[in-house]
Design a protein around this motif. Sequence first.
Motif, PDB file in Angstrom:
ATOM      1  N   PHE A 299      27.619  45.228  37.618  1.00  0.00           N
ATOM      2  CA  PHE A 299      28.044  45.065  39.004  1.00  0.00           C
ATOM      3  C   PHE A 299      29.280  45.861  38.821  1.00  0.00           C
ATOM      4  O   PHE A 299      30.281  44.814  37.633  1.00  0.00           O
ATOM      5  CB  PHE A 299      28.574  43.845  38.627  1.00  0.00           C
ATOM      6  CG  PHE A 299      28.502  43.264  40.133  1.00  0.00           C
ATOM      7  CD1 PHE A 299      27.880  42.443  40.733  1.00  0.00           C
ATOM      8  CD2 PHE A 299      30.047  43.687  40.787  1.00  0.00           C
ATOM      9  CE1 PHE A 299      28.211  40.904  42.188  1.00  0.00           C
ATOM     10  CE2 PHE A 299      30.403  42.005  42.291  1.00  0.00           C
ATOM     11  CZ  PHE A 299      29.109  41.597  43.334  1.00  0.00           C
ATOM     12  N   ASP A 300      30.082  46.593  39.662  1.00  0.00           N
ATOM     13  CA  ASP A 300      31.469  47.006  39.106  1.00  0.00           C
ATOM     14  C   ASP A 300      32.381  46.120  39.106  1.00  0.00           C
ATOM     15  O   ASP A 300      32.189  44.647  39.052  1.00  0.00           O
ATOM     16  CB  ASP A 300      31.724  47.966  40.787  1.00  0.00           C
ATOM     17  CG  ASP A 300      32.448  49.024  40.186  1.00  0.00           C
ATOM     18  OD1 ASP A 300      33.328  49.115  39.092  1.00  0.00           O
ATOM     19  OD2 ASP A 300      32.571  49.659  41.096  1.00  0.00           O
ATOM     20  N   SER A 301      33.296  46.366  38.763  1.00  0.00           N
ATOM     21  CA  SER A 301      34.960  45.735  37.869  1.00  0.00           C
ATOM     22  C   SER A 301      35.846  45.353  38.930  1.00  0.00           C
ATOM     23  O   SER A 301      36.771  45.097  39.347  1.00  0.00           O
ATOM     24  CB  SER A 301      36.117  46.516  36.851  1.00  0.00           C
ATOM     25  OG  SER A 301      34.592  46.665  35.759  1.00  0.00           O
ATOM     26  N   SER A 302      35.723  45.923  40.361  1.00  0.00           N
ATOM     27  CA  SER A 302      36.143  45.706  41.704  1.00  0.00           C
ATOM     28  C   SER A 302      35.722  46.107  42.607  1.00  0.00           C
ATOM     29  O   SER A 302      34.654  46.819  42.537  1.00  0.00           O
ATOM     30  CB  SER A 302      37.406  46.732  41.325  1.00  0.00           C
ATOM     31  OG  SER A 302      37.056  48.270  41.258  1.00  0.00           O
ATOM     32  N   PHE A 303      36.395  45.761  44.080  1.00  0.00           N
ATOM     33  CA  PHE A 303      35.778  46.181  44.940  1.00  0.00           C
ATOM     34  C   PHE A 303      36.258  47.457  45.667  1.00  0.00           C
ATOM     35  O   PHE A 303      38.047  47.503  46.049  1.00  0.00           O
ATOM     36  CB  PHE A 303      35.738  45.015  46.354  1.00  0.00           C
ATOM     37  CG  PHE A 303      34.417  44.009  46.556  1.00  0.00           C
ATOM     38  CD1 PHE A 303      33.717  43.847  47.053  1.00  0.00           C
ATOM     39  CD2 PHE A 303      34.679  43.403  45.126  1.00  0.00           C
ATOM     40  CE1 PHE A 303      32.451  43.237  46.658  1.00  0.00           C
ATOM     41  CE2 PHE A 303      33.501  41.625  44.823  1.00  0.00           C
ATOM     42  CZ  PHE A 303      32.701  42.471  45.815  1.00  0.00           C
ATOM     43  N   ASN A 304      35.297  48.206  46.382  1.00  0.00           N
ATOM     44  CA  ASN A 304      36.793  49.495  46.966  1.00  0.00           C
ATOM     45  C   ASN A 304      36.497  49.781  48.077  1.00  0.00           C
ATOM     46  O   ASN A 304      34.718  49.896  48.877  1.00  0.00           O
ATOM     47  CB  ASN A 304      36.189  50.883  46.569  1.00  0.00           C
ATOM     48  CG  ASN A 304      36.996  51.407  46.519  1.00  0.00           C
ATOM     49  OD1 ASN A 304      37.876  52.071  47.426  1.00  0.00           O
ATOM     50  ND2 ASN A 304      36.668  53.052  46.719  1.00  0.00           N
ATOM     51  N   GLU A 305      37.373  49.279  49.566  1.00  0.00           N
ATOM     52  CA  GLU A 305      36.888  49.194  50.988  1.00  0.00           C
ATOM     53  C   GLU A 305      36.119  47.905  51.348  1.00  0.00           C
ATOM     54  O   GLU A 305      34.918  48.699  52.425  1.00  0.00           O
ATOM     55  CB  GLU A 305      36.792  50.432  51.454  1.00  0.00           C
ATOM     56  CG  GLU A 305      38.011  51.119  50.946  1.00  0.00           C
ATOM     57  CD  GLU A 305      37.374  52.616  52.162  1.00  0.00           C
ATOM     58  OE1 GLU A 305      36.419  53.287  52.344  1.00  0.00           O
ATOM     59  OE2 GLU A 305      38.472  53.560  51.488  1.00  0.00           O
ATOM     60  N   GLY A 306      36.026  46.904  49.923  1.00  0.00           N
ATOM     61  CA  GLY A 306      34.999  45.915  50.934  1.00  0.00           C
ATOM     62  C   GLY A 306      33.503  45.594  49.984  1.00  0.00           C
ATOM     63  O   GLY A 306      32.751  45.012  50.148  1.00  0.00           O
ATOM     64  N   LEU A 307      33.275  47.154  49.255  1.00  0.00           N
ATOM     65  CA  LEU A 307      32.548  47.310  48.792  1.00  0.00           C
ATOM     66  C   LEU A 307      32.242  47.246  47.239  1.00  0.00           C
ATOM     67  O   LEU A 307      32.967  47.856  46.816  1.00  0.00           O
ATOM     68  CB  LEU A 307      31.273  48.655  49.234  1.00  0.00           C
ATOM     69  CG  LEU A 307      30.855  48.428  50.615  1.00  0.00           C
ATOM     70  CD1 LEU A 307      30.276  50.095  51.107  1.00  0.00           C
ATOM     71  CD2 LEU A 307      29.949  47.602  51.503  1.00  0.00           C
ATOM     72  N   ALA A 308      31.508  46.596  46.646  1.00  0.00           N
ATOM     73  CA  ALA A 308      30.926  47.217  44.601  1.00  0.00           C
ATOM     74  C   ALA A 308      29.673  47.835  44.280  1.00  0.00           C
ATOM     75  O   ALA A 308      28.651  47.317  45.083  1.00  0.00           O
ATOM     76  CB  ALA A 308      31.652  45.629  44.095  1.00  0.00           C
TER      77      ALA A 308
END
Length: 201
Positions: free
Chosen positions: A169-178
């Motif tokens: 699970f990625d450590s951040s959301f980028n443009e609302g997506l992870a």
Amino acid sequence: MKNLAISLMSFLLAIDSFGISKYGDVSEGVDSTLVFAVNTDYTIAYFADSEGKILFKNQFPDYFDEVHAFSHGYAFVKLNGKWGCIDTEGNMWCPPTYDKLGEFENGRAIVESNKKKGCVNIYGMEIVPCVYDDIRIFSNGAFKVKRGSLWGYLDSHGKQVVPCIYDYFDSSFNEGLAAVGRNDKYGYVNEKGEEVIPCLY
């Protein structure tokens, strides 16, 4: 700094009336509230406000192992090896139940109890219970949590959005997506927990 020096002097003059001449830790909270622990072995602890006025003397049967500065009217204290939280009247707002207390970031800190992790806010309120093997705080205040070897996602209030089903699970959301991963396949979830791109690639 000048006000702090004046407050410190006022406090020292105030506690001189108790006949105490040996001073230990002195610290300042983020809201300029002062915490003074008197005696380096913490056998007596006094807490004071920003004007040096004594708020209360340590009233607990056992002396504090460690104290943090007051922030927004509350301070974390360590008692018999466990962390809890007191208010400015010396009341135990949050019982000392935590084995570890992390650094506060954006008003939240990771805590640990019985080798399980959770999160509390600056008022000592538990946002996430200590049931996870690992927990990370996102910049938006939400949480990435781990049970066993699998990751999931909680919103900023500690409500489960994505159960712990992903290997990655990625450590951040980028443009609302992870980015998420499962069985060596990767996809994307949004902040609502919807798998907008399934883990097929």
